[in-house]
Design a protein around this motif. Structure first.
Motif, PDB file in Angstrom:
ATOM      1  N   GLU A  54      48.166 -60.509  13.314  1.00 32.14           N
ATOM      2  CA  GLU A  54      49.233 -60.819  14.259  1.00 32.14           C
ATOM      3  C   GLU A  54      50.518 -60.195  13.740  1.00 32.14           C
ATOM      4  O   GLU A  54      50.889 -60.378  12.572  1.00 32.14           O
ATOM      5  CB  GLU A  54      49.411 -62.328  14.417  1.00 32.14           C
ATOM      6  N   LEU A  55      51.189 -59.425  14.609  1.00 31.70           N
ATOM      7  CA  LEU A  55      52.465 -58.811  14.270  1.00 31.70           C
ATOM      8  C   LEU A  55      53.577 -59.589  14.952  1.00 31.70           C
ATOM      9  O   LEU A  55      53.573 -59.734  16.179  1.00 31.70           O
ATOM     10  CB  LEU A  55      52.492 -57.346  14.721  1.00 31.70           C
ATOM     11  N   PRO A  63      45.114 -62.472  -0.360  1.00 33.58           N
ATOM     12  CA  PRO A  63      45.852 -63.670   0.043  1.00 33.58           C
ATOM     13  C   PRO A  63      45.172 -64.355   1.225  1.00 33.58           C
ATOM     14  O   PRO A  63      44.540 -63.712   2.067  1.00 33.58           O
ATOM     15  CB  PRO A  63      47.222 -63.111   0.433  1.00 33.58           C
ATOM     16  N   ALA A  64      45.297 -65.666   1.294  1.00 34.97           N
ATOM     17  CA  ALA A  64      44.673 -66.433   2.370  1.00 34.97           C
ATOM     18  C   ALA A  64      45.295 -66.059   3.712  1.00 34.97           C
ATOM     19  O   ALA A  64      46.484 -65.724   3.789  1.00 34.97           O
ATOM     20  CB  ALA A  64      44.839 -67.926   2.110  1.00 34.97           C
ATOM     21  N   PRO A  65      44.499 -66.074   4.788  1.00 37.60           N
ATOM     22  CA  PRO A  65      45.053 -65.763   6.102  1.00 37.60           C
ATOM     23  C   PRO A  65      46.051 -66.827   6.546  1.00 37.60           C
ATOM     24  O   PRO A  65      46.007 -67.969   6.098  1.00 37.60           O
ATOM     25  CB  PRO A  65      43.809 -65.737   7.008  1.00 37.60           C
ATOM     26  N   GLY A  66      46.935 -66.419   7.458  1.00 40.20           N
ATOM     27  CA  GLY A  66      47.940 -67.351   7.964  1.00 40.20           C
ATOM     28  C   GLY A  66      49.316 -67.161   7.375  1.00 40.20           C
ATOM     29  O   GLY A  66      50.286 -67.742   7.870  1.00 40.20           O
ATOM     30  N   GLU A  67      49.436 -66.353   6.325  1.00 46.49           N
ATOM     31  CA  GLU A  67      50.719 -66.064   5.709  1.00 46.49           C
ATOM     32  C   GLU A  67      50.999 -64.570   5.795  1.00 46.49           C
ATOM     33  O   GLU A  67      50.098 -63.761   5.600  1.00 46.49           O
ATOM     34  CB  GLU A  67      50.737 -66.518   4.243  1.00 46.49           C
ATOM     35  N   MET A 120      48.432 -52.634   5.302  1.00 49.33           N
ATOM     36  CA  MET A 120      47.326 -53.513   5.675  1.00 49.33           C
ATOM     37  C   MET A 120      46.346 -53.598   4.503  1.00 49.33           C
ATOM     38  O   MET A 120      45.898 -52.561   3.990  1.00 49.33           O
ATOM     39  CB  MET A 120      46.598 -52.972   6.911  1.00 49.33           C
ATOM     40  N   ASP A 121      46.017 -54.825   4.077  1.00 47.27           N
ATOM     41  CA  ASP A 121      45.146 -54.975   2.905  1.00 47.27           C
ATOM     42  C   ASP A 121      43.710 -55.325   3.256  1.00 47.27           C
ATOM     43  O   ASP A 121      42.884 -55.496   2.363  1.00 47.27           O
ATOM     44  CB  ASP A 121      45.715 -56.031   1.952  1.00 47.27           C
ATOM     45  N   ARG A 122      43.398 -55.434   4.559  1.00 49.07           N
ATOM     46  CA  ARG A 122      42.024 -55.775   4.942  1.00 49.07           C
ATOM     47  C   ARG A 122      41.798 -55.416   6.408  1.00 49.07           C
ATOM     48  O   ARG A 122      42.750 -55.301   7.190  1.00 49.07           O
ATOM     49  CB  ARG A 122      41.787 -57.273   4.747  1.00 49.07           C
ATOM     50  N   THR A 144      50.586 -60.606   9.744  1.00 48.79           N
ATOM     51  CA  THR A 144      49.875 -61.760   9.189  1.00 48.79           C
ATOM     52  C   THR A 144      48.396 -61.650   9.515  1.00 48.79           C
ATOM     53  O   THR A 144      48.035 -61.554  10.695  1.00 48.79           O
ATOM     54  CB  THR A 144      50.423 -63.069   9.772  1.00 48.79           C
ATOM     55  N   PRO A 145      47.502 -61.651   8.512  1.00 50.14           N
ATOM     56  CA  PRO A 145      46.062 -61.688   8.820  1.00 50.14           C
ATOM     57  C   PRO A 145      45.681 -63.057   9.368  1.00 50.14           C
ATOM     58  O   PRO A 145      46.146 -64.088   8.873  1.00 50.14           O
ATOM     59  CB  PRO A 145      45.414 -61.417   7.451  1.00 50.14           C
ATOM     60  N   THR A 146      44.851 -63.067  10.396  1.00 52.28           N
ATOM     61  CA  THR A 146      44.451 -64.331  11.023  1.00 52.28           C
ATOM     62  C   THR A 146      42.966 -64.620  10.871  1.00 52.28           C
ATOM     63  O   THR A 146      42.522 -65.702  11.261  1.00 52.28           O
ATOM     64  CB  THR A 146      44.803 -64.307  12.519  1.00 52.28           C
ATOM     65  N   GLY A 147      42.182 -63.693  10.341  1.00 48.90           N
ATOM     66  CA  GLY A 147      40.748 -63.911  10.174  1.00 48.90           C
ATOM     67  C   GLY A 147      40.430 -64.516   8.818  1.00 48.90           C
ATOM     68  O   GLY A 147      41.043 -64.173   7.808  1.00 48.90           O
ATOM     69  N   VAL A 148      39.487 -65.438   8.803  1.00 48.45           N
ATOM     70  CA  VAL A 148      39.079 -66.071   7.552  1.00 48.45           C
ATOM     71  C   VAL A 148      38.336 -65.059   6.689  1.00 48.45           C
ATOM     72  O   VAL A 148      37.515 -64.288   7.179  1.00 48.45           O
ATOM     73  CB  VAL A 148      38.184 -67.296   7.835  1.00 48.45           C
ATOM     74  N   THR A 149      38.622 -65.056   5.387  1.00 52.41           N
ATOM     75  CA  THR A 149      37.965 -64.142   4.472  1.00 52.41           C
ATOM     76  C   THR A 149      37.401 -64.907   3.285  1.00 52.41           C
ATOM     77  O   THR A 149      37.943 -65.937   2.881  1.00 52.41           O
ATOM     78  CB  THR A 149      38.945 -63.069   3.975  1.00 52.41           C
ATOM     79  N   THR A 150      36.304 -64.406   2.758  1.00 46.16           N
ATOM     80  CA  THR A 150      35.690 -65.014   1.569  1.00 46.16           C
ATOM     81  C   THR A 150      36.078 -64.261   0.306  1.00 46.16           C
ATOM     82  O   THR A 150      35.619 -64.596  -0.770  1.00 46.16           O
ATOM     83  CB  THR A 150      34.154 -64.994   1.711  1.00 46.16           C
TER      84      THR A 150
END
Length: 538
Positions: free
Chosen positions: A127-128, A94-98, A120-122, A83-89
């Motif tokens: 978080e694993l 996909p939005a972080p948190g999912e 990994m897309d970014r 799950t990506p946890t960093g905010v991206t513009t």
């Protein structure tokens, strides 16, 4: 005619400088260990696992996850999700948190390595999650991005300018009626080369910016652009000590139960959620039972500042608890639970407590002792143990070089003391109240001839690298150039595992020496009597 000669000379000098500078390799921004593989030990239920996250070389790209199991680990299925946890513009992502990638690892009944791959897309913080159907461990990690440093940009920019001006200079030198005009592009070419060479030479000595994940709280911004000008100075990111408390513990002896732990910031009282991987774990939890048994565990992270570890069969009575961890910017800390925790007796079954461990007793003239741990012969040798003087303690495990690195080292030695002579009655209480509780490492034995002559490195400072039996086995070398150290699948170390430690106070110490062989962690209990140095009294 003189001007033309000067133009040709300047052009020739520029060409020579360009060809010479082309052989200068620019310095890269990443440090030697940046983006290398990361190993994290996890005690997930009854399973003792090592999770290895392999380096992601490009984004988007694959993340290979290897799961190393140990002897006694049950077969079964693990579900992994990243799950990506960093905010991206970037709206396209996909939005972080999912979770954006999921996989399943099927563990077999044979100890060893089992693998899967996630995409990994970014770049940025992730978080694993690792679930066994009952518990879920949450591991924070960083996906790095290859970043061009400002000096590198100058190197490439200078070469680009020189390359563009080179044909212009040649053309003007051949075609211009007035040769003086050729001085302009030729001079620009020389200036571009000078900038490139200067930047290449200076970049090697310039300090790296604070590294997200190890020094800074990671975000999408500082991972993708660590050279941004709004980053804090190195002196700004120290962290206060950590307080460790037990919020829940097993209630009955002999019955499996969970130990719930909370990490609290000593300055603010808020949960601590900035631990970094230290010696292949987020936390090394040391639990000493009343009979002297050591449990070296690695709690799973269940939430911010919350950890949990499963105890398969705790003893009745008081247990001593200590944890070794590293906080981002705060260094390595060894903290204790002040009162430990207590397990009630099993009144229903009336089972007798397990017999105490029988440690080898060294000191007071005895420098060598032998025992058998899980059918493996072990011999412990020590130099004269004197307070304030480096003491070398060597464990000879078996008779062949077949030990595996565990937690990044060939051997671990945990010590507590000085303890009273009556400590065998309740070792946990004596250890909990002892003034010293330490954790030393060994990188294995090797022929270290000539290493003692290295500038600034004395033999005691090598901490376990000294050769007590020249040529027996090999030493676990640290990784270089972004490579990773050998993992647990490499069985080529030992049989001698030396430790060097300076006992600061005279008295009786309890030691636990740990090594891994055939995917089994062997624990050797030792008692050592440390004498006072000449003229020093306790």
């Amino acid at each position: 005619m003189t001007v033309a000669v000067r133009c040709r000379a300047l052009l020739a000098a520029g060409l020579c400088a360009l060809f010479l500078a082309a052989g200068i390799a620019p310095a890269f921004a990443d440090s030697p260990f940046s983006g290398a593989d990361v190993s994290v030990a996890q005690t997930l239920g009854d399973r003792e696992l090592t999770i290895v996250l392999r380096q992601v070389t490009s984004v988007p790209g694959p993340l290979r996850v290897d799961v190393v199991t140990h002897a006694g680990t049950a077969a079964g299925q693990l579900r992994l999700a990243a799950t990506p946890t960093g905010v991206t513009t970037q709206s396209a992502l996909p939005a972080p948190g999912e979770p954006t990638a999921e996989a399943v690892v099927e563990l077999g009944g044979t100890p060893g390595m089992y693998s899967t791959t996630l995409t990994m897309d970014r770049a940025g913080p992730w978080e694993l999650t690792i679930g066994d159907g009952v518990r879920v461990a949450r591991l924070p990690f960083i996906v790095s991005k290859q970043v061009t440093s400002p000096p590198e940009r100058l190197v490439y920019g200078g070469f680009l300018v020189a390359g563009v001006l080179l044909p212009v200079s040649v053309l003007m030198a051949m075609r211009a009626r007035r040769s003086v005009w050729a001085l302009l592009p030729a001079g620009g070419m020389v200036a571009g080369i000078a900038v490139s060479v200067t930047a290449a030479l200076l970049s090697a000595s310039l300090p790296l910016p604070p590294q997200p994940g190890s020094q800074l709280d990671p975000s999408m911004d500082n991972v993708t652009d660590p050279y941004t000008l709004n980053q804090p100075l190195i002196s700004d990111f120290s962290r206060p000590p950590v307080l460790l408390t037990v919020e829940g513990s097993p209630a009955t002896a002999g019955q499996p139960g969970d130990l719930d732990l909370a990490l609290i910031d000593a300055a603010t009282g808020t949960p601590v959620d900035d631990l970094v991987v230290h010696d292949s774990a987020l936390m090394h939890l040391l639990v000493i039972g009343p009979t002297g048994r050591l449990s070296h565990l690695h709690p799973i992270r269940t939430g911010p500042g919350r950890y949990q570890v499963h105890l398969a069969s705790p003893e009745q009575g008081r247990h001593a608890v200590s944890a070794e961890l590293a906080r981002r910017g705060g260094g390595v800390q060894m903290v204790r639970v002040v009162a430990g925790f207590t397990v009630a007796p099993d009144q229903a079954s009336g089972a007798a407590p397990p017999p105490p461990d029988v440690p080898l007793h060294l000191g007071a003239g005895d420098r060598t002792g032998s025992t058998v741990i899980e059918a493996v012969p072990v011999t412990i040798r020590t130099t004269t143990p004197l307070a304030g003087t480096p003491t070398t303690i060597t464990a000879e495990v078996g008779d062949t070089a077949d030990l595996q690195p565990w937690l990044g080292m060939v051997g671990h030695m945990i010590m507590a003391g000085p303890l009273p002579d009556s400590s065998d009655a309740d070792t946990a209480v004596a250890v909990q109240n002892s003034p010293i509780w330490g954790h030393a490492h060994s990188m294995g034995s090797t022929a270290t001839q000539g290493m003692s002559d290295m500038p600034g490195m004395s033999m005691p400072e090598m901490n376990g690298m000294t050769d007590t039996a020249a040529g027996r086995g090999v030493m676990l070398m640290p990784p270089v150039n972004g490579d990773s150290a050998p993992d647990e699948t490499v069985a080529a170390y030992g049989p001698d595992v030396p430790f060097t430690y300076t006992f600061p106070i005279a008295g009786r110490y309890r030691l636990w020496i740990q090594v891994e062989r055939h995917y089994t962690v062997l624990t050797v209990p030792v008692v050592i009597d440390v004498a006072a140095a000449s003229g020093v009294h306790r």
